[in-house]
Write an enzyme that holds these catalytic residues in place. Structure first.
Site, short mmCIF file in Angstrom:
data_model
loop_
_atom_site.label_atom_id
_atom_site.label_comp_id
_atom_site.label_asym_id
_atom_site.label_seq_id
_atom_site.Cartn_x
_atom_site.Cartn_y
_atom_site.Cartn_z
N ASN A 80 0.64 10.62 -0.90
CA ASN A 80 1.40 10.52 -2.21
C ASN A 80 0.37 10.39 -3.30
O ASN A 80 -0.10 9.32 -3.49
CB ASN A 80 2.22 9.19 -1.68
CG ASN A 80 3.29 9.03 -2.61
OD1 ASN A 80 2.92 9.65 -4.15
ND2 ASN A 80 4.49 8.50 -2.27
N ARG A 122 -6.85 14.30 2.68
CA ARG A 122 -5.67 14.61 2.08
C ARG A 122 -4.88 13.09 1.57
O ARG A 122 -4.77 12.42 2.38
CB ARG A 122 -4.79 15.23 3.20
CG ARG A 122 -3.44 15.44 2.67
CD ARG A 122 -2.61 16.08 3.88
NE ARG A 122 -1.40 16.95 3.29
CZ ARG A 122 -0.84 17.69 4.02
NH1 ARG A 122 -0.87 17.56 5.34
NH2 ARG A 122 0.22 18.50 3.65
N GLU A 134 -9.61 1.08 0.93
CA GLU A 134 -10.69 0.28 0.54
C GLU A 134 -11.55 1.09 -0.56
O GLU A 134 -12.22 0.75 -1.41
CB GLU A 134 -11.69 -0.03 1.63
CG GLU A 134 -10.93 -0.26 3.01
CD GLU A 134 -10.09 -1.41 2.97
OE1 GLU A 134 -8.99 -1.41 3.60
OE2 GLU A 134 -10.39 -2.50 2.73
N THR A 146 0.75 -1.19 0.00
CA THR A 146 -0.01 -0.06 0.04
C THR A 146 0.86 1.26 0.00
O THR A 146 0.40 2.36 -0.30
CB THR A 146 -0.88 -0.17 1.24
OG1 THR A 146 -0.18 -0.46 2.43
CG2 THR A 146 -2.00 -0.96 1.19
N GLN A 180 -2.76 2.87 -5.83
CA GLN A 180 -3.78 2.36 -4.93
C GLN A 180 -5.23 1.99 -5.41
O GLN A 180 -5.80 1.08 -5.67
CB GLN A 180 -3.73 2.85 -3.51
CG GLN A 180 -3.60 1.73 -2.64
CD GLN A 180 -3.43 2.49 -1.15
OE1 GLN A 180 -2.83 3.25 -1.14
NE2 GLN A 180 -3.92 1.73 -0.03
N LYS A 224 1.37 9.57 -6.29
CA LYS A 224 1.80 8.60 -6.89
C LYS A 224 1.40 7.14 -6.72
O LYS A 224 0.54 6.48 -7.29
CB LYS A 224 3.35 8.41 -7.38
CG LYS A 224 3.82 7.50 -8.26
CD LYS A 224 5.41 7.76 -8.22
CE LYS A 224 6.06 7.89 -9.48
NZ LYS A 224 7.23 8.11 -9.79
#
Lengths: 746, 171, 338
Positions: free
Chosen positions: A633, A630, A707, A471, A640, A635
């Site tokens: 990351n 927020r 999720e 993750t 994800q 990227k």
């Protein structure tokens, strides 16, 4: 705990490449089955071939005669293990029931149950010897089909107080839709095989490399099962080859590997086969019944959502599946109820957005059907029912930018060009379908602690027992640590997934980012305080009269927030204080807030192209607009969500654990016939992170994205299939034969 | 596993002799002895301590074990080490030269073409094979010719982008 | 996997001698299916004779204008062989529709012919299967049979042959060259694989001591009007629900000659010469194709879960013949089916 605010490079919120990327592209990253030291013996599991009964006789003599076989462990000769359910309960175990105990007794509770462990000098020898173990069973009747137990299912979840009278309102509604939906059993199929390497060190602490989403959960569980003191077992899992929930609970291979290591006083590796992983947990097959009653203007009067999911005969596993329906949309009347049907199968478990992936699939399919009945655009229908408050608890959200998800997602997708009529859009021989769905998940956070060791050379080691199952936990913790400590990210080393490290929850539920990063910030704050204390001791310290709130760490220096020229380098402070290292450990603290609901949301738009005559379905485009506070990351966060969309496409079109209910046995227990998407199945996926500032959920505004990416995807695809073909397939997966069989007469 | 009361007093079939195998792995000659039933994958992992190559299914169904044998990408789980005696094998550990990553390895990092990383060695070896074959060029073709490598984290679009970068068809 | 001796054959004669000397022996070439089955204890050879280094890797033109393909040419090499691509693109296309590039790099041409069914019950030693254990019963008949046969099945076995390449080869009238203790012989491709009858454990008419040395394709390659269409549950790396190999020779829109074979429908690659004959002399249009499809499927019988295959097969036949007639063969990369 606010973030640093200065001109130095800021990592949080940027598209930073994974800090563990190099290890993963060079083969250096070590997974549980990759530790070769210690003169390993190798295990192989013998599984039951019946679904229920008892072992009348088990004969291991021939297996034991194979040269190189060290032992064959069965319920008859296993070492002592704990005999209370409490000892076998891990953090994630269902409250109700008795956890499965491998090799405990002669009872067979499900097909593919482990019934013997062969340990040999080489793994091929163990595998061969396992095939020589002879078993006689006393078979008993069994049931593996949820439909056969639907009426006997046990109620596990319903609201404390009913909202209105949903049945009455439904009966009186101007427009009604009611249908059953079905999600089959699905298996996580992480690419890594479940594996444990238990390192025997002459009777010292046992080091256990395990494939798990929670090393401390496994460590406590093993201590319970084997009646060990905490210092006698250490669990490590530096890299985890995917898990998707399958690694939340300790799996049986860790028990067997440790059992063998303790019994034989030898290091043991046990890697399950892909086939054997179908004897572990799974997303429960679930029958979902939705009843929606609406007014002609698209406002809802009644929502009823009832579900029946699978569990085992010995544990009651369930997750919130139906509650989402009552939460998400405004309706004066709502009722939900979740029941479980105990079958002769292993206990079901969490898998990618457990409950929501299934329940919201049903809800959002039903909403699409209602939109059709109302002759209303599906986005418009959702706007008419939009709720700014949690409808179950009647609470405002810390933030909810689902409207923006609809808006930005629709714009990116080009939704305004959709012709609402099914079968109206074409591309050559293909029917084109555009479908959409909403997604919802919780923004959770858990207690977690982090240790930071800062050295005078401006390097920091950040440690936490959290797992990174792919993750990006390593990376986001490094980003937040770099920013909190004012150091370049190259100077940060993250240590994770060792049970001896500071406390962390299991990696799941999308709570790790908020939990771990706030622990980083909290601990960094302690480091900063210590640096300030030392700085003030310096002669003519430029920070002599500065208070804690006024300083920040930036660019390797402790500086005043208001007067940037007032600052001292970290190395100077530490040299002056004669400190080699500063070590701090702190647990995150979240303010209690019972006045707000905390959720993430999404809007998913999908395009399918379906060959009209042959039924071949292609998902050619997906836009997923996510509102999740927020994003640390951009990227890894995009990856994800993109990966979750791929999972959702699989759920919609491919995935199904197929049982032969006559044998009570899984037929496609391999990854050739259990279909997951391959590269050719996946085309254009666009991820949008909707701007969702959230000052209430937690100081960093983090909600978690693990999720939310999968929720709604299957419904969006299913709705697109309907729009393309006019065929509503309500039982996943949507295979071409279902589309062809149910197509309208032409 | 066999059901029923079969003859359990019979002795199991004896194990054959171990056989000597020589492979040139990542440019280095390695000699070892294994029973004939040891797959190339298990030989690499258990006998040569090259655990970068992963086992994801052991049946040629997932591609995690992909390595290059004499320059061609194959599933190392479905070949015996003894059958490959004398072969040149390149694994994920052999792609970087003097610490400099292969362009495809770097492209995987740049495009975040993985999450958990478990399928990654196989994906990269497969991608190297694909590029060497010189056939797959368009995104359709790359997707099809990378379909023997399952990524359960769902990084496929990023994998395609990484391969395009390494092929020089995309920045 | 049970223990086995391993030996390498030095030449074809050596291979035949070795296998004749040991009833428990099997040849191994690519190994992609055999090792898969050995790991599941479905195949239990006591000796493996490695033939992978025998010099059977060439593709040569024959005097009659065809090609002789060495049995050990890897599938990938065959698909991309210039002569195959140019003259037998149907074969190339069918190969590329199957498996993955890694598997195609390993799997041999001869091995492709003798790969075994992927019926789940055949693979699962905990369930009865007449093919694996003669007389034990067929679990699929009353079990999960969505992917099973609709043509030529028996009460003993309803499994399908999994190959794609073989569907193209049977359509093209290939022959199989084999060598046994008594020398060589050729087997027409259509006679190579068997229907299950009451001996489903015997997949082919290859003798137990025989080795496949080559596959020969005749001169006529149908390189202009052909298509191979494979329909499956995901877009790649999956076995066929239905696949169709179609090849036509056209003159002014009329069919001069036709070839039509199906995969995923029977215990063998299913070619129907009656359906082909029905196409001859007919206009290359949908009505002709539909009539041929009906003829080919005249004896199709569904199992409980695979009735869809009959109608799907008809539609797939029509589409594939249409593609062939238009000279727009199915791409195996771009999944749009034109």
């Amino acid at each position: 705990m606010s973030m640093v605010n200065n001109t130095a490079k800021t990592y949080t919120g940027t598209a930073t490449s994974r800090v563990d990327g190099r290890a993963k592209v060079t083969g250096a990253a070590k997974y549980a089955g990759d530790f070769n030291e210690g003169g390993l013996a190798y295990g192989a599991v013998v599984e039951s071939t019946i679904a229920r009964g008892r072992i009348a006789r088990i004969d291991t003599s021939q297996a034991l005669r194979v040269p190189g076989v060290i032992d064959v462990i069965t319920h008859e000769n296993r070492p002592r293990v704990a005999d209370t359910d409490q000892a076998w309960k891990d953090d994630v175990a269902p409250e109700e029931g008795s956890p499965f105990r491998p090799l405990y007794d002669d009872m067979i509770k499900f097909n593919q149950q482990p019934i013997a462990l062969v340990v040999a000098e080489e793994w091929e020898i163990a595998r061969y010897a396992a095939s020589l173990v002879r078993v006689d069973y006393e078979k008993q009747p069994f049931v593996t089909d949820v439909y056969r137990k639907r009426d006997d299912a046990i109620v596990v979840e319903k609201p404390d107080k009913l909202r209105g009278d949903a049945a009455k309102a439904f009966a009186a509604a101007e427009v009604r839709h009611q249908a059953d939906y079905f999600i089959p059993t699905e298996h996580h199929n992480p690419m890594e095989l479940f594996a444990t390497t238990a390192m025997w060190d002459g009777g010292g602490p046992l080091t256990v490399y395990d494939k798990t989403q929670g090393v401390q959960n496994v460590q406590q569980y093993l201590c319970g099962v084997f009646e060990k003191k905490p210092e006698e077992i250490r669990v490590i899992s530096p890299y985890v080859g995917g898990a998707f929930g399958a690694g939340l609970r300790p799996q049986y291979q860790v028990v067997l590997a440790v059992m063998a290591a303790l019994k034989l006083q030898r290091s043991v590796r046990l890697v399950l086969t892909r086939q054997q992983m179908y004897g572990l947990g799974y997303r429960p097959a679930t029958i979902e019944r939705l009843a929606l009653g609406a007014r002609r203007d698209g406002t809802l009067d009644a929502i009823t959502h009832e579900a029946v999911g699978v569990t085992s005969q010995f544990e009651e596993f369930s997750r919130n599946d139906t509650g989402w329906s009552a939460l998400l949309y405004t309706s004066p009347n709502a009722r939900y109820e979740h029941r479980v049907a105990p079958l002769d199968v292993p206990t079901s478990c969490d898998m990618r957005a457990p409950g929501a992936a299934t329940g919201v699939y049903a809800l959002e399919s039903a909403m699409d059907e209602l939109a059709v009945a109302l002759k209303m655009d599906p986005v418009e229908l959702r706007m008419r029912c939009y709720s700014d408050r949690d409808q179950n608890e009647d609470l405002p959200y810390t933030s909810k930018c689902l409207r923006e998800c609809y808006r930005e997602g629709a714009a990116a997708f080009g939704w305004d060009k959709r012709n609402a009529e099914p079968r109206s859009m074409r591309d050559g021989r293909n029917l084109v379908g555009w479908g959409m769905a909403s997604g919802v998940w919780e923004a959770l956070q858990m207690p977690a602690a982090v240790r930071i060791v800062m050295t005078a050379n401006g390097h920091a080691e950040v440690s936490c027992a959290a797992s990174d199952i792919g993750t990006g936990t390593y990376t986001i913790m490094a980003q937040v640590a770099a920013d909190s400590l004012g150091l370049p990210i190259e100077n940060i080393t993250i240590h994770l997934a060792d049970s001896t490290l500071p406390r962390a929850p299991v990696e799941g539920g999308s709570w790790m980012a908020a939990s771990a990063c706030h622990a980083v910030v909290a601990t960094a704050s302690e480091v900063r305080k210590e640096l300030l204390r030392l700085a003030k001791l310096m002669k003519a310290s430029p920070l002599a009269d500065t208070v804690e709130e006024d300083v920040t760490l930036s660019d390797g220096k402790l500086v005043s927030r208001t007067q940037a020229e007032r600052g001292v380098s970290i190395s100077d402070i530490m040299r002056h204080g004669a400190m080699e290292r500063i070590e701090k450990e702190k647990t995150n603290e979240f303010a209690e807030d019972k006045a707000h609901a905390r959720n993430t949301h999404s809007a998913v738009f999908a395009e399918v192209k379906i060959d009209e005559e042959l039924g071949v379905i292609r998902v050619t485009r997906v836009v997923s607009a996510v509102a999740a506070g927020r994003v640390l990351n951009l990227k890894t966060g995009r990856s994800q969500v993109m990966g979750a969309v791929v999972g959702g496409i699989g759920m919609a079109l491919h995935e199904e654990t197929v049982y032969d209910h006559g044998f009570g046995r899984i037929v496609n227990h391999n990854i050739a016939e259990y279909h997951v998407p391959v590269n050719a199945d996946i085309h254009d996926i666009q991820v949008i992170f909707v701007d969702e500032p959230d000052a209430l959920v937690n100081p960093l505004g983090i909600k978690g994205i693990g999720e939310i990416g999968i929720v709604g995807v299957a419904a969006a695809v299913a709705n697109a299939v309907y729009h393309a073909t006019g065929v509503r397939v309500r039982d996943l997966p949507i295979t071409l034969d279902k589309v062809l069989a149910r197509r309208p007469a032409t | 596993m066999q059901d029923g009361a079969a003859q359990s007093d019979a002795n199991p079939a004896p194990l054959p002799e171990k056989m000597s195998v020589t492979l040139t792995v990542n440019g280095t000659e390695r000699r070892f002895s294994v029973l004939p039933w040891v797959s190339l994958l298990d030989a690499l992992r258990d006998h040569l301590d090259l655990t970068g190559t992963k086992k994801g299914c052991d049946h040629g169904q997932c591609g995690a074990c992909t390595v290059l044998v004499d320059g061609r990408r194959i599933n190392s789980c479905l070949t015996l080490a003894v059958m490959r005696d004398g072969a040149h094998v390149t694994t994920i550990e052999g792609l970087a030269t003097n610490g400099a990553l292969d362009p495809l390895q770097q492209a995987f990092i740049d495009h975040d073409a993985f999450q958990c990383g478990y399928c990654t060695p196989g994906q990269i070896c497969s991608g190297i094979g694909l590029i060497a074959e010189g056939r797959a060029k368009s995104p359709h073709e790359i997707r099809e010719f990378m379909s023997g490598n399952i990524c359960r984290c769902g990084a496929y679009p990023n994998i395609v982008a990484a391969i395009q970068q390494a092929m020089g068809t995309k920045p | 996997m049970i223990p086995f001796q391993y030996t390498r054959a030095n030449n074809v004669a050596d291979a035949v001698r070795l296998i004749a000397a040991n009833s428990g022996a099997k040849f191994i070439a690519g190994g992609t299916n055999l090792l898969d089955l050995m790991k599941d204890n479905v195949e239990r050879p006591t000796k493996l004779i490695d033939i992978s280094r025998l010099p059977l890797t060439s593709v040569e033109e024959t005097a009659s204008g065809g090609l002789r393909i060495g049995a050990l040419v890897p599938n990938a090499d065959l698909a991309w062989h210039p002569l195959i691509e140019k003259r037998y693109p149907l074969v190339a296309s069918a190969i590329l529709a199957g498996a993955s590039q890694q598997l195609r790099n390993m799997a041999s041409t001869g091995g492709n012919l003798v790969q075994r069914t992927r019926c789940a019950y055949f693979y699962d030693t905990a369930t009865p299967c007449n093919k694996r254990q003669p007389g034990s019963g067929c679990s699929a008949v009353n079990g999960i049979n969505r992917g099973h046969a609709i043509l030529g099945a028996s009460t003993s076995c309803i499994a399908t042959h999994p190959s794609d390449m073989c569907v193209a080869l049977v359509a093209l009238d290939a022959t199989v060259h084999v060598t046994g203790p008594n020398g060589g012989r050729t087997i027409p491709f259509a006679d190579f694989h068997r229907l299950p009858g009451d001996t489903p454990h015997i997949d082919t008419n290859l003798g137990p001591d025989e080795i496949i040395t080559a596959i020969e394709v005749p001169a006529k390659g149908f390189a202009t009007n052909y298509s191979y269409l494979k329909i499956r549950d995901r877009l790649s790396y999956a076995f066929a629900l239905i696949s169709v190999a179609a090849a036509l020779e056209l003159k002014d829109g009329t069919i001069q000659e036709a070839r039509l074979a199906l995969g995923g429908v029977a215990h063998k690659p299913w070619r129907d010469v009656a359906a082909e004959a029905a196409l001859r002399g007919r206009p290359a249009e949908e009505a002709s194709f539909a009539a041929a499809a009906d003829l080919l499927l005249r004896d199709a019988r569904p199992q409980a879960q695979n009735g869809f295959k009959i109608d799907l097969a008809k539609r797939a036949i029509i589409r594939t013949l249409t593609q062939a007639a238009r000279g727009t063969p199915q791409s195996q990369s771009n999944k749009t089916i034109q």
